[in-house]
Design an enzyme around this catalytic site. Structure first.
Site, PDB file in Angstrom:
ATOM      1  N   ASP A  72       0.846  -1.188   0.000  1.00  0.00           N
ATOM      2  CA  ASP A  72       0.000   0.000   0.000  1.00  0.00           C
ATOM      3  C   ASP A  72       0.885   1.242   0.000  1.00  0.00           C
ATOM      4  O   ASP A  72       1.803   1.357   0.815  1.00  0.00           O
ATOM      5  CB  ASP A  72      -0.909   0.014   1.236  1.00  0.00           C
ATOM      6  N   ASP A 101      16.734 -18.694 -52.358  1.00  0.00           N
ATOM      7  CA  ASP A 101      16.506 -19.827 -51.448  1.00  0.00           C
ATOM      8  C   ASP A 101      16.342 -21.111 -52.242  1.00  0.00           C
ATOM      9  O   ASP A 101      16.168 -21.076 -53.473  1.00  0.00           O
ATOM     10  CB  ASP A 101      15.274 -19.564 -50.577  1.00  0.00           C
ATOM     11  N   GLY A 115      18.105 -21.446 -55.573  1.00  0.00           N
ATOM     12  CA  GLY A 115      19.540 -21.723 -55.545  1.00  0.00           C
ATOM     13  C   GLY A 115      19.990 -22.113 -54.152  1.00  0.00           C
ATOM     14  O   GLY A 115      19.229 -21.988 -53.188  1.00  0.00           O
ATOM     15  N   ASP A 116      21.237 -22.583 -54.089  1.00  0.00           N
ATOM     16  CA  ASP A 116      21.810 -23.036 -52.824  1.00  0.00           C
ATOM     17  C   ASP A 116      23.000 -22.134 -52.501  1.00  0.00           C
ATOM     18  O   ASP A 116      23.968 -22.090 -53.276  1.00  0.00           O
ATOM     19  CB  ASP A 116      22.258 -24.497 -52.993  1.00  0.00           C
ATOM     20  N   PHE A 117      22.922 -21.409 -51.416  1.00  0.00           N
ATOM     21  CA  PHE A 117      23.992 -20.431 -51.169  1.00  0.00           C
ATOM     22  C   PHE A 117      25.329 -21.052 -50.802  1.00  0.00           C
ATOM     23  O   PHE A 117      26.334 -20.355 -50.732  1.00  0.00           O
ATOM     24  CB  PHE A 117      23.565 -19.325 -50.200  1.00  0.00           C
ATOM     25  N   ARG A 154      18.623 -14.491 -39.685  1.00  0.00           N
ATOM     26  CA  ARG A 154      18.104 -15.639 -38.921  1.00  0.00           C
ATOM     27  C   ARG A 154      18.389 -16.983 -39.561  1.00  0.00           C
ATOM     28  O   ARG A 154      17.553 -17.880 -39.513  1.00  0.00           O
ATOM     29  CB  ARG A 154      16.589 -15.508 -38.714  1.00  0.00           C
TER      30      ARG A 154
END
Ligand SMILES: O=c1[nH]cc([C@@H]2O[C@H](COP(=O)(O)OP(=O)(O)OP(=O)(O)O)[C@@H](O)[C@H]2O)c(=O)[nH]1
Length: 590
Positions: A88, A458, A484-486, A501
């Site tokens: 209080d 991607d 595509g594949d990085f 991410r």
């Protein structure tokens, strides 16, 4: 006195805050305490003249607030919580006690009384330990108060009324909120600021330390007295019974316990908290409580086809976690739940929660990663392990992949604007979002920078699903998708590469390989925007430890160091919501 880590002592107890004050809830929540909120129904109408001093009044009111809740909860379930906290806050000036103003005129008379003078703010606190035995409730009350002296400037009539018309004074002791607009009125504060806001956190921790870390081994508890014998503790507080912290028992038996496994217990506790969230999301509790009138536990149980008792416990856990609020009328969603935990909220993270719940290990791993060329994103993150057995099956199923895309999409959508505006990216004409998945970030980048053309790069098996995730509103020509594949293919040309991410679960070697490929593809003056860094120095250290154990974000410092080694200069960090979010590096001349 030396402060010890005390809040954790309450983590494994059922704690109830007997207060409707949102400020008290926030102060205690931010201190890491987990608790349910059950506002007290005790009417703050004790006869002030009977008390020897203003703080004695505040302490007694705090105690009655807490006891009312303890008794009500015990009566309802024959099971009281372990601890009930009541508080209080009052303002004392010239022998008068000021509480919350009843109307604007009352606020005016309070504030004009405080103008140009010093007053005292007292918050009385009661910590009630409860124990239900043979249907009887035993309570053990520890109480104290804290005083803070506050000096107001001379306040003009105009300022007074402007402030009163803001509506802020009405639910605040003395008619002002020092933490908000009312801060303008204050010239000087002597003492604990949080005490003025409504809860003396520092003193509370000291009190807990007295209770839970008693000093001498022979007489581990502080001197105590019992209700009915007129006993007072050293703060002038009445105690109804000795407190019962576990250390006291062990000291009396002479048995010395092993070091307290705090980290382990916290882990168990956080699992329980996550489990409550997962279960409530799965059962669509937040959908049920969206928009409508509050529902009682039995009604929720009826609609879910679940037991009333179990549902009540689940709902209370959600209250403690801040996802539901509980009043006499029943349970209803908090803002957070409406926004993030309902199925169709604009910023719903329900998909993410469900994915976490079903696939705890492959959550952040990219859907295509498991099994590809024997590369396991968790290699390194989990020591020598070659991948969790669940991963192969769950990462390959179409349904799981979609679930994961949904989860990543909702998270990207939520953070995209923060990422896009963390730095001024207007100097770049083209960008390539590596592993940009559904394009959630790409579309927001395009919206923020109308000159920017963004390629989402991607894997084909990911891109085949993106049609279902296109944003509302007109399609923008600025965004295109390229399969595509990085790790395998040449990276598309771009002024700015975005890596968002996708690194958190890769082992260091793979992270280095990908960023080296980006560094080679990036033209001098081009940029690399790296999203997903751990927060703050403590969190950074923790993140490093945690990541080594279970995968996760790397710290900003670790990434900045790596980017510089790879030839990026002027590496800058930006944050959102008080935590670091992204790094931007500019490629120097090779
Ligand atoms: O500068 C600030 N001073 C005071 C406050 C808030 O004022 C109220 C004080 O009222 P009380 O102690 O009676 O608490 P209630 O809000 O009625 O909640 P309970 O259910 O616990 O009785 C308190 O909310 C302070 O936070 C302030 O915000 N700023």
């Amino acid at each position: 006195m030396v402060l010890c880590p005390v809040i954790r002592k309450l983590l494994h107890k059922r704690v109830v805050l007997a207060s409707a004050s949102p400020r008290r809830q926030e102060i205690l929540r931010q201190a890491g305490l987990r608790f349910e909120v059950v506002p007290s129904r005790f009417k703050e109408m004790l006869p002030k003249a009977l008390f020897p001093s203003p703080p004695a009044y505040a302490v007694e009111t705090a105690k009655q607030k807490a006891l009312e809740v303890a008794r009500r909860m015990h009566q309802k379930d024959l099971r009281a919580p372990d601890v009930v906290i009541g508080a209080d806050t009052i303002v004392a000036v010239g022998g008068l006690i000021l509480e919350k103003p009843v109307d604007k005129q009352d606020a005016y008379s309070m504030l004009s009384r405080l103008s140009g003078k010093e007053h005292s703010v007292f918050t009385g606190v009661a910590i009630v330990h409860c124990c239900s035995r043979d249907g009887r409730l035993d309570t053990d009350v520890s109480e104290f108060y804290e005083e803070t002296r506050v000096r107001f400037s001379e306040l003009s009539e105009d300022l007074l009324w402007e402030y009163i018309d803001s509506g802020e004074p009405m639910d605040k002791a003395g008619g002002y909120g020092i933490q908000a607009l009312g801060g303008m009125l204050v010239e000087q504060v002597h003492g604990d600021f949080l005490n003025v806001v409504g809860f003396p956190l520092n003193r509370f921790c000291k009190k807990l330390a007295e209770l839970y870390y008693p000093s001498g081994r022979e007489d581990p508890r502080p001197a105590q007295s019992h209700q009915g014998r007129g006993g007072r503790d050293e703060d002038g507080g009445e105690r109804t019974q000795a407190a019962g912290p576990e250390e006291a028992v062990s000291s009396r038996t002479g048995h010395s316990p092993p070091p307290f496994p705090t980290g382990l217990l916290e882990l168990v506790d956080s699992f329980k908290a996550s489990k409550a969230l997962f279960t409530a999301c799965k059962l669509k509790v937040f959908d049920l409580l969206k928009d409508g009138a509050p529902l009682k536990a039995v009604d929720v149980a009826g609609k879910l086809g679940a037991s009333a008792c179990g549902t009540g416990r689940l709902l209370d856990a959600c209250v403690a976690l801040g996802f539901l609020q509980k009043t006499d009328r029943g349970y209803s969603n908090t803002e957070t739940a409406n926004l993030h935990l309902t199925s169709d909220g604009a910023y719903s993270l329900r998909g993410l929660v469900l994915h976490h719940s079903d696939h705890p290990w492959d959550l952040s791993a990219r859907p295509e990663s498991a099994g590809r060329d024997g590369v396991d994103p968790h290699d390194g993150a989990l020591g020598e392990r070659t991948g969790p057995p669940c991963q192969a099956s769950c990462a390959h199923s179409e349904e799981t992949r979609l679930g994961l895309l949904r989860a990543m999409h909702s998270l990207a959508k939520l953070t995209a604007r923060h990422v896009a505006t963390a730095f001024d990216l207007s100097r770049f004409g083209s960008a390539c979002d590596l592993g940009g998945c559904t394009g959630a970030l790409a579309y927001v980048l395009a919206r923020e920078y109308p000159r920017l053309r963004v390629t989402v790069f991607d894997l084909p098996e990911v891109l085949q699903h993106v049609a279902g995730f296109q944003p509302d509103g007109p399609r923008t020509e600025q965004v295109s998708f390229l399969p595509g594949d990085f790790f395998e293919d040449s990276l598309p040309e771009a002024d700015l590469y975005v890596v968002s991410r996708i690194l958190r679960d890769w082992p260091d070697g793979k992270v280095h390989e990908l960023l080296s490929r980006v560094a080679r593809a990036c033209k001098p003056g081009g940029g690399l925007l790296l999203v997903d860094v751990a927060a703050g120095p403590e969190a950074e250290a923790e993140a490093e430890g945690l990541r080594r154990r279970a995968g996760g974000e790397r710290s900003a410092a670790v990434y900045a160091h790596l980017l510089r080694r790879l030839g990026f200069a002027d590496v800058r960090a930006a944050g959102a919501g008080g935590r670091p979010l992204a790094l931007l590096g500019t490629r120097g001349a090779p």
